[in-house]
Design an enzyme around this catalytic site. Sequence first.
Site, PDB file in Angstrom:
ATOM      1  CB  SER A 204      -0.872  -0.012   1.252  1.00  0.00           C
ATOM      2  OG  SER A 204      -1.430   1.253   1.496  1.00  0.00           O
TER       3      SER A 204
ATOM      4  CE1 TYR B 108      -3.535  -2.419   5.663  1.00  0.00           C
ATOM      5  CE2 TYR B 108      -2.821  -0.390   4.619  1.00  0.00           C
ATOM      6  CZ  TYR B 108      -3.388  -1.639   4.526  1.00  0.00           C
ATOM      7  OH  TYR B 108      -3.821  -2.108   3.313  1.00  0.00           O
TER       8      TYR B 108
ATOM      9  CE  LYS C  29      -1.089  -4.186   3.371  1.00  0.00           C
ATOM     10  NZ  LYS C  29      -1.482  -5.498   2.834  1.00  0.00           N
TER      11      LYS C  29
END
Lengths: 333, 333
Positions: free
Chosen positions: B135, B159, B163
């Site tokens: 992402s 998050y 990633k």
Amino acid sequence: MSDKDGKEGDMAKILIIGGGGMVGQKFATSLADTPLLGPSDEITLFDLGFPEGGAHADHRISGNVSDPLAIKQLVEDRPDVIFHLASIVSGEAESNFTLGWDVNGHAFWAFLEAVRAEHSASDALWRPRLIFTSSIAVFGAPYPEKIDDEFLSAPQTSYGAQKAISELLISDYSRKGVIDGLAIRLPTICVRPGKANLAASSFFSGIIREPLNGAEALLPVSTDVRHWHASPRSAAGFLRHAGTLDLDLVGSRRALNLPGVSCTVEEQIDALRDIAGDDVVALIRPEPDETIIRIVKGWPRNFAPQRAIDLGFRAESDFHQIIQTYIDDDLRR
Amino acid sequence: MSDKDGKEGDMAKILIIGGGGMVGQKFATSLADTPLLGPSDEITLFDLGFPEGGAHADHRISGNVSDPLAIKQLVEDRPDVIFHLASIVSGEAESNFTLGWDVNGHAFWAFLEAVRAEHSASDALWRPRLIFTSSIAVFGAPYPEKIDDEFLSAPQTSYGAQKAISELLISDYSRKGVIDGLAIRLPTICVRPGKANLAASSFFSGIIREPLNGAEALLPVSTDVRHWHASPRSAAGFLRHAGTLDLDLVGSRRALNLPGVSCTVEEQIDALRDIAGDDVVALIRPEPDETIIRIVKGWPRNFAPQRAIDLGFRAESDFHQIIQTYIDDDLRR
């Protein structure tokens, strides 16, 4: 901590994980001479073992960073400042994939989780400063002429990937208020005293140290190889500065490229000649090693570490100073 | 695999972890229409569950990526190509630190270790292609005007950190020959069909989707917010392209910024007005949300994804196309 208000004059607990290694010992010696926070600093060193006649400390604890119980006990002591220097070195992490990831990856993460558990147990009152020795191995070729503070981490060794992952964890655990962390990306430390180690960079020290001690040194790469160095004394200085710096000034990016000296092997040898003469330089024997040539080809050559300079980190300004530091601090002792 | 030489015409096993989610379903539907490798492709979807009347597949297996036994069974089937799309979404990973790190961190690493164990068990003959949906959340402010392919990953969410760590693992496991991996950094996928999810980016879809369906949509940020988008159809296209691309062309940096459309919320709304008229746009109601404003402030706005473009990845060229794709693919069905 005492029961007085504030920290000044109070006892500060300082823990050095990896305190038995070369840089850990230099730093512990420096702390014994000049305290980090105050005269009542209580220093604990943790490592697999310690050199005989090594640095003074209040506590020297032998243990393994992969041992959850040992880590739990260190953390339950709620040190105010933790320096985390322990890792499997680059050459070994490359040849032993499982060991490297277990120690530099899983065990480091488990250490942070132990800190988080104790942070919770303290009702979030205990939030240690954590200074972690990362490495320029987080970078991978191709490079710009000078690596600036916004260049990507794309490591080409397992060791570099492990350091880069540790940095990301430190940043997120700091953002969440569990720790107040900073990862400092050490240049290749040179001249390392003592014996060669398993790091692929070991020869950078060897070609200076061995000749100055009257012994032959093998040079596995060509003399036009350029790399990035700082002395053990600078390494201890980086840790000291990171140990007291206001980390709010660092902002949210909790990994820093540090200052150093960019020079070629030829410039290293020229500096050795200036300081010690042709007979000493004659002890360097070229013996190409394809494995080391391949690894070193992937390493950075030069940096523009503006953030660290602005934050007050300092290293040597040329390789002559790096050699002289070795002569003053180690060769003469 | 059959016992014939080579792969062409043979059955290729394709595993989509997270195949029950929106992008996974779009991709599985696309594979049912047009095979990835050949007419005998065998498709397995793995997810917590699957939508009723969802995409066709040879096998739909319900399970949790955190379940070691389930992962072991998937891996022992030795799929030729693995698409890994499963993760805790950004908003949830931010509010539930433990869950986010357990699933997006530990479970992903355990998955790679399961692959490594099976790779060893195959005498290194089985080396799957692994395509991972990363992402643009791996980036953190401040940004340059356009983020290029050498800009650092400095995530400001858990998050994003998860990633970024997954990318580093994929790169190192690829370098060691365990997998042939690629992490593709998806733009914010828009317009997502169906219900809003827990991602902080959910409103970017909501302000188009809800009005086109005659419902009110809340706009939690100001209209000058600029962000980076691609459609679900493009997301499926990225996966397809990554699934067959010669990864040697990617080189050693196994994480890619993908193409997308950079536009402001105002431009999104203008495009909606052009396509659907004032009455539809009138269904968008501004209602500032400080939490979302703060999170979105840390997000990238624009990219120069040259490597991905050179490698043949394609997205929409403006936001009108993105809305039209939603109308064609989802609204009319």
